[in-house]
Design an enzyme around this catalytic site. Structure first.
Site, PDB file in Angstrom:
ATOM      1  NE  ARG A 143      31.369  38.134 -38.973  1.00 50.68           N
ATOM      2  CZ  ARG A 143      30.719  39.236 -38.512  1.00 50.68           C
ATOM      3  NH1 ARG A 143      31.446  40.237 -38.428  1.00 50.68           N
ATOM      4  NH2 ARG A 143      29.433  39.302 -38.738  1.00 50.68           N
ATOM      5  CG  HIS A 199      28.213  34.719 -45.496  1.00 52.11           C
ATOM      6  ND1 HIS A 199      27.793  33.607 -45.109  1.00 52.11           N
ATOM      7  CD2 HIS A 199      28.481  35.461 -44.321  1.00 52.11           C
ATOM      8  CE1 HIS A 199      27.945  33.529 -43.742  1.00 52.11           C
ATOM      9  NE2 HIS A 199      28.530  34.540 -43.182  1.00 52.11           N
ATOM     10  CG  ASN A 219      25.295  35.646 -27.744  1.00 49.38           C
ATOM     11  OD1 ASN A 219      26.151  36.047 -28.309  1.00 49.38           O
ATOM     12  ND2 ASN A 219      24.995  34.535 -27.428  1.00 49.38           N
TER      13      ASN A 219
END
Length: 728
Positions: free
Chosen positions: A390, A450, A66
């Site tokens: 994705r 998205h 991260n």
């Protein structure tokens, strides 16, 4: 204990901050510092003794991954703004340069803590017969074994590089890890500086033979140092250090690119050569090597971070061993919804019976794959449309879309090329779909798509029926095993028409009109949210019950935050479950008296986006307005992306979202953190002797309401503590 008992907890007494300007930038908490606070929560799970040992190691690795992405994207962007002399403050009042100072201070503390936790976990691993050895601990038998490993598995892919005027310093890619050496030729003591870049293809930990169930490992850098004379014959090492590079990984794409795919392929090459934003260096490096590395990589002293411990903590994921189930989470097999089983796996029959909401990973993502795969093989299906943001490298959904296109069905795939760090994979998928005969579109150049939508148009008798899937997560079967997301299946005509209009918008730029159950950004989603928030404020002023429950990954959009503040002042009770970034400051007198914020960090990554409005009846209520969404409440999602906000009208699905999913998230104490007015978080406290409720365990044990089959779902499952631990 019933659901209602769990939801009785009072809001904390708001605090007064006399010097605070409630109308100024102080009312917002800084986005970047809030993200770091989230990563601290991830890191602290590595210290949580209620988490299995190897899962704690995984949390440590995740915190490092991260942080790497944070630096290569967010810090890189702020650094560029600061270099250009940009002093424009963010909504919290901090300039880019001021933010960088605060980020650097907090991130360095976090990295120091990562090293301390690894040292602690290393001791616990040793006690559990998993040993990470130093090269000084290698036996003669180990040395023989390691030489064979080195010569046959490592040596062929290494490229030792001398550094001198005839051999310039090589390019080190993003996250590239290298060994730097000061060498001396034995025959004449001539000095030589050299680099040994370590390819990503080689495992960071080398397994050694173990005895009596013990597993032993050596770090790759130690293996290399043990065999330097093979790599540099005739030389001896005088000094060495290791270093790792992070580069700017954001991309800029020309808005008027004639060929968007080709432009992104070029941009990916630019990313690999981005400027260095952070250099990790082993402490005690010889001065000449340190100077050479920093000079050749063009880094300033403040961009160098020196380590006493392990560089590249993210690589610890290699030590999360499948053959030690005693140190991992208890295995969990996602459920197949009972209704799908009742229909012998026929997704269309199950959806036609009634709308169905699946809660992943508790209900298997295979149902989403089956939905598309069944459509590809069904001779009655005439068209499939699908968004792809994705997905996995060998995506079964892409396989099914290709199969459908090759079978002559009309297939349209919206492939988002700007899905960060998945651009290359998405380019490959788009090429493959085109070869199969699918229509591939890329949406808008300046807005990411998205939204998570797929539609299947099926001929049934003399009419066409549209089956629609709306999701809160990606069409990615791997991440769906650990991300909590929602999949809503329906054959409602209005929701089908809405989805078709969105696809027409994406492929033909035709703005949709008269959407029936849907709001989309950047056109109407934020407006719909704010209207619902203000409506709750009107109910509160009228003396009616007024309540908002919402769940998301991030909350940072200023207009939405201000609307929530206004609603709070009107008396609306607002309970937010925000996993990561939160720019809203709860519990401040005169600003956010009636707002509470919590974060759930546990076995699964909370990812679903939900908004529930009491609609004059409080919560939970059958008359509430309930939405699921692909969008977080951030400026990018609400103003610069194509996102969906889907109104849920089916009573069973509404009950599942409000009285099961949201109630359990808010009731959780086992893996929850409560946000304070200063932006910090404290672990949820459980009174002595009471039980700590774990929402992830609850979901693993209780099937989703709308997926129930012939057994029915007469009651919402009770939020019980039967298997959880008492607070001590």
């Amino acid at each position: 204990m019933t659901n209602a008992d769990f939801l009785k907890s009072d809001f904390q007494t708001p605090i007064e901050i006399p010097e605070m300007d409630l109308t100024g930038p102080d009312r917002f908490f800084n986005r970047e510092l809030s993200w770091l606070a989230f990563n601290w929560r991830v890191l602290e799970e590595a210290e949580n003794t209620r988490v299995p040992l190897l899962e704690r190691l995984r949390f440590l690795s995740i915190s490092a991954t991260n942080l790497d992405e944070f630096y290569t994207v967010r810090v890189a962007g702020l650094r560029e703004l600061a270099r250009e002399g940009n002093v424009t403050p963010g909504q919290d009042g901090l300039s880019p340069a001021e933010q960088l100072v605060l980020i650097d201070e907090d991130a360095r503390k976090l990295m120091t803590r990562q090293q301390a936790i690894f040292a602690q976990l290393r001791e616990e691993l040793t006690a559990s017969d998993i040993l990470v050895l130093n090269r000084e601990e290698i036996t003669e038998d180990d040395a023989v074994f390691l030489q064979d490993v080195f010569l046959n598995q490592v040596f062929p892919v290494l490229s030792p590089l001398a550094i001198d005027p005839a051999h310039p310093f090589p390019f080190i890619p993003n996250t590239g890890y290298s060994l730097a050496l000061e060498l001396e030729r034995k025959k004449d003591k001539r000095p030589l500086q050299a680099l040994l870049p370590i390819p990503h293809q080689i495992d960071r930990f080398v397994a050694l033979p173990g005895t009596n169930g013990t597993q032993r490992f050596l770090m790759l850098e130690d293996l290399l140092i043990l065999h330097l004379e093979i790599l540099f014959p005739g030389y001896k090492a005088k000094g060495h250090c290791t270093f790792r590079v992070l580069r700017d990984s954001d991309m800029e794409v020309e808005e008027e690119a004639e060929d968007l795919v080709r432009e992104f392929e070029t941009a990916l090459k630019r990313r690999r050569r981005g400027e260095v934003v952070r250099l990790q260096l082993s402490r005690g490096a010889p001065k000449s090597l340190r100077n050479m590395i920093s000079r050749e990589l063009h880094v300033n002293p403040q961009e160098i971070i020196e380590f006493d411990g392990m560089i590249g903590i993210a690589d610890l994921k290699e030590l999360v061993l499948d053959n030690r189930p005693d140190l991992l989470w208890t295995p969990f097999a996602p459920r197949v919804p009972e209704r799908v089983q009742d229909h012998d796996g026929d997704m269309f029959a199950a959806i036609k019976q009634k709308d169905m909401l699946l809660h992943h990973p508790y209900e298997t993502f295979d149902m989403v794959v089956r939905f598309i795969s069944q459509a590809a093989r069904d001779p009655n299906v005439v068209a499939i449309k699908q968004t792809l943001y994705r997905t996995s490298k060998r995506s079964p959904i892409v396989e099914a879309l290709c199969e459908a296109a090759e079978d002559g069905k009309s297939v349209t795939a919206l492939v988002e090329l700007k899905a960060r760090f998945d651009e290359a994979a998405n380019i490959r998928q788009s090429r493959r779909l085109e070869r199969a005969g699918a229509h591939v579109v890329y949406g808008f150049t300046d807005w990411k798509t998205h939204a998570k939508i797929s539609t299947v148009v099926r001929r049934e008798g003399n009419r066409l029926v549209t089956y629609t899937h709306y999701g809160t997560g990606n069409y990615h079967p791997i991440t769906a095993k650990v991300y909590t997301d929602l999949s809503f299946f329906t054959c409602d005509d209005g929701l089908g028409r809405d989805a078709t209009k969105i696809f027409n918008y994406l492929s033909g730029y035709v703005q949709p009109e008269s959407l029936e159950n849907l709001a989309i950004s950047p056109l109407s989603l934020k407006k719909t949210l704010i209207e619902n928030i203000r409506k709750e404020a009107e109910f509160a002023r009228a003396g009616k019950p007024a309540e908002i429950w919402a769940k998301m990954n991030s909350l940072i959009e200023s207009e939405v935050i201000d609307a929530l503040y206004e609603a709070s002042q009107a008396g609306v009770k607002i309970s937010l479950v925000v996993r990561g970034i939160c720019g809203l400051r709860p519990g401040i007198k005169g600003l956010s008296d009636n707002i509470r914020v919590k974060s759930v960090v546990g076995r699964f990554l909370e990812h679903s986006r939900i908004a529930c409005f009491g609609n004059g009846h409080g919560l939970p209520s059958k008359k509430a307005k309930v939405y699921i969404s692909s969008a977080d409440w951030m400026g990018r999602n609400l103003n610069r992306r194509v996102e969906t906000l889907v109104r849920i009208d089916n009573p069973t699905v509404k009950a599942q979202i409000v009285s099961q999913i949201m109630a359990a998230n808010m009731a959780d104490t086992a893996q929850s953190w409560v946000m304070k007015a200063d932006g910090s978080f404290d672990r949820a406290q459980v009174p002595q002797g009471e039980f700590s409720f774990n929402c992830h365990r609850f979901f693993m044990e209780n099937p989703s309401l709308s997926g129930r089959g012939s057994a029915g779902a007469s009651d919402v499952p009770k939020l019980t503590h039967t298997d959880d631990e008492a607070a001590t």
